[in-house]
Design an enzyme around this catalytic site. Structure first.
Site, PDB file in Angstrom:
ATOM      1  N   ASP A  62      34.064  38.926   3.625  1.00 15.53           N
ATOM      2  CA  ASP A  62      33.631  38.942   2.234  1.00 15.53           C
ATOM      3  C   ASP A  62      34.006  40.346   1.468  1.00 15.53           C
ATOM      4  O   ASP A  62      34.435  41.135   2.176  1.00 15.53           O
ATOM      5  CB  ASP A  62      31.977  38.661   2.152  1.00 15.53           C
ATOM      6  CG  ASP A  62      31.296  39.498   3.274  1.00 15.53           C
ATOM      7  OD1 ASP A  62      30.205  39.044   3.864  1.00 15.53           O
ATOM      8  OD2 ASP A  62      31.949  40.640   3.630  1.00 15.53           O
ATOM      9  N   ASP A  64      32.811  43.101  -1.258  1.00 19.24           N
ATOM     10  CA  ASP A  64      31.793  43.721  -1.878  1.00 19.24           C
ATOM     11  C   ASP A  64      32.455  44.726  -2.821  1.00 19.24           C
ATOM     12  O   ASP A  64      33.492  45.294  -2.915  1.00 19.24           O
ATOM     13  CB  ASP A  64      30.776  44.510  -0.905  1.00 19.24           C
ATOM     14  CG  ASP A  64      30.082  43.383   0.285  1.00 19.24           C
ATOM     15  OD1 ASP A  64      30.028  42.412  -0.233  1.00 19.24           O
ATOM     16  OD2 ASP A  64      29.834  44.125   1.339  1.00 19.24           O
ATOM     17  N   ASP A 140      27.340  54.182   6.502  1.00 14.37           N
ATOM     18  CA  ASP A 140      27.395  54.474   8.090  1.00 14.37           C
ATOM     19  C   ASP A 140      28.467  55.281   8.529  1.00 14.37           C
ATOM     20  O   ASP A 140      28.532  56.596   8.914  1.00 14.37           O
ATOM     21  CB  ASP A 140      26.650  53.501   8.802  1.00 14.37           C
ATOM     22  CG  ASP A 140      27.601  52.143   8.713  1.00 14.37           C
ATOM     23  OD1 ASP A 140      28.546  52.137   7.709  1.00 14.37           O
ATOM     24  OD2 ASP A 140      27.418  51.219   9.164  1.00 14.37           O
TER      25      ASP A 140
END
Ligand code: ATP
Ligand code: MG
Length: 445
Positions: A62, A64, A140
């Site tokens: 996907d 983003d 992260d």
């Protein structure tokens, strides 16, 4: 967040001719969103896993988008847009089955679940918009913090992620221990992404994991369940499990299974589990369906066998011991990982049906064949051959039972029953003993 935990962002721009991302590899819908935001005067970037995957030559699952437009501003630009999340809002731009997630730059760490704030060093809410620099450092791993800019097709790197991707390395942004304490699930993300993308975890990022692993016990059980599905049902289950073992995470996620594997000296239970995970990976690769119930039946089978052996040793009758063991293992496990009932019930059925495969009584054979869980339970019976072949005869029988017509099966069962009766009482006793030994075989794997 502890400000010392995060490095100061320093922008490095990698121009189009120095990276491999081509617009052809980006979803047309994501491009549409990027261009529309850009035309309206906003900053618009492809971000996160998609940029990482494209740089690694993979197809992102996907796309983003990150922007300086607020969710309300995004909504005004797209008719096919809905806002989700209560305190921290995200925009979803919907094109048929594809959803492009558009997030406003934010200034805090976040796991994507929204609504976070700090509590004892952990993040529990996150609702502060920020600059692209803030947005980069709250992510992260450095490989997850790269931005592809639609205006000049460059990659923007604030934390050294570009070089890390080239070196196929995962590195936590900032001080690893602090970042794991904020969100222990990052330990699982490290192992999962390393397994999925065949990356190595940089030593300073890896070192705290075995020490901090017990923090996973405080993570939200529902989130851990989601993460387990990503670890084990995305086609990299074997590599994920080996990674969890390597970094001492199995005991925090599946405590009873970890104990059972430790006490199973022959290694038969671990062998069976790895075989099951390899089969799962093969099914995913072949686009065949995989089920969380079967997955957890495999992951918790060692725990079930151990619990069952304990109850049988206390003299509890077989069937009761099986039900008790299944309930006990499930109840203990859901304290860590929120396995929903719609998966734990079929998981238990798969276990409890195992004992029924030794019966050759006509009525029982037909009842088992008609059981809606028959196929899963039979597949599990076959999988158990990886641990022990004491039930190889059962596997053969049920394989033939499925291949033959009802009449054929009925005839052969009656013939076999008649033959047994013909052999007289003398044969009955040893047969029963054999069956009991078989049950003990199931307990040891
Ligand atoms: P996948 O390929 O599994 O989707 P991903 O990196 O895209 O991997 P997502 O869960 O979709 O993972 O998250 C999207 C992005 O959000 C990540 O790339 C990362 O930048 C950021 N992110 C996700 N989880 C966290 C977290 N726990 N802490 C900080 N940043 C996170
Ligand atoms: Mg993603």
């Amino acid at each position: 967040m502890d400000p010392q935990a995060l490095p100061s962002p320093v922008l490095r721009t990698i121009p189009r001719d120095q990276h491999t991302i081509s617009r052809r590899d980006i979803s047309p819908n994501a491009l549409r969103v990027l261009y529309r935001l850009r035309e309206a005067g906003f900053g618009a970037y492809l971000v996160g896993g998609a940029v990482r995957d494209l740089l690694l030559g993979r197809h992102p699952k996907d796309f983003d988008v990150a922007t300086d437009a607020t969710p309300e501003q995004v909504r005004q630009l797209f008719r096919n847009c809905r806002l989700i999340g209560r305190r921290f809002r995200l925009a979803h731009v919907v094109y048929g089955r594809e959803i492009i997630e558009v997030a406003t730059f934010r200034a805090n760490s976040d796991d994507g679940s929204g609504d976070r704030e700090m509590e004892d060093g952990r993040l529990v809410r996150d609702n502060v918009y920020g600059s692209i620099e803030d947005d980069a450092v709250r992510r992260d791993f450095t490989c997850n913090a790269l931005y592809y800019a639609i205006e000049d097709f460059s990659v923007r790197d604030y934390v050294g992620g570009f070089d890390d991707v080239q070196a196929r390395t995962m590195r936590l942004i900032g001080d690893p221990e602090t970042r794991y304490r904020e969100d222990p699930v990052r330990m699982l993300r490290a192992v999962r992404l390393a397994a999925k993308l065949d990356l190595s975890i940089e030593p300073a990022t890896a070192a705290p994991i075995p020490v901090l692993a017990p923090l996973l016990g405080d993570a939200a059980p529902a989130r851990l369940f989601e993460e387990m599905l990503k670890l084990f049902l995305s086609g990299h289950a074997v590599a994920s499990f080996e990674g969890l073992e390597r970094y001492g995470l199995v005991a925090s996620l599946l405590p009873d299974t970890a104990a059972a594997l430790r006490s199973n000296r022959s290694g038969a239970l671990r062998r069976m589990l790895l075989q099951g995970l390899a089969n799962t990976d093969a099914r995913v690769a072949a686009d065949e369906p995989v089920s969380p119930a079967f997955l957890f039946a495999m992951l918790l089978w060692p725990a079930y066998c151990r619990a069952l052996a304990g109850l049988l040793a206390q003299g509890m009758p077989g069937e009761e011991a099986q039900r008790r063991a299944a309930d006990r293992v499930t109840l203990r496990q859901v304290q860590t990982i929120a396995l929903p009932k719609r998966f734990s019930l079929p998981m238990q059925e798969i276990w409890l049906l195992q004992e029924r495969f030794s019966s050759r009584q006509r009525r029982r054979v037909f009842r088992l064949l008609a059981n809606p869980r028959f196929r899963a339970a039979y597949d599990f019976l076959v999988l158990r051959l990886a641990a022990s072949d004491s039930h190889a005869g059962d596997v053969e029988f049920w394989q033939q039972a499925q291949a033959s017509s009802g009449d054929e099966l009925s005839d052969s069962l009656e013939a076999a029953a008649a033959a047994r009766e013909g052999d007289g009482e003398a044969d009955e006793a040893p047969r029963r003993r054999r069956r009991r030994r078989r049950s003990a075989g199931a307990v040891s794997g």
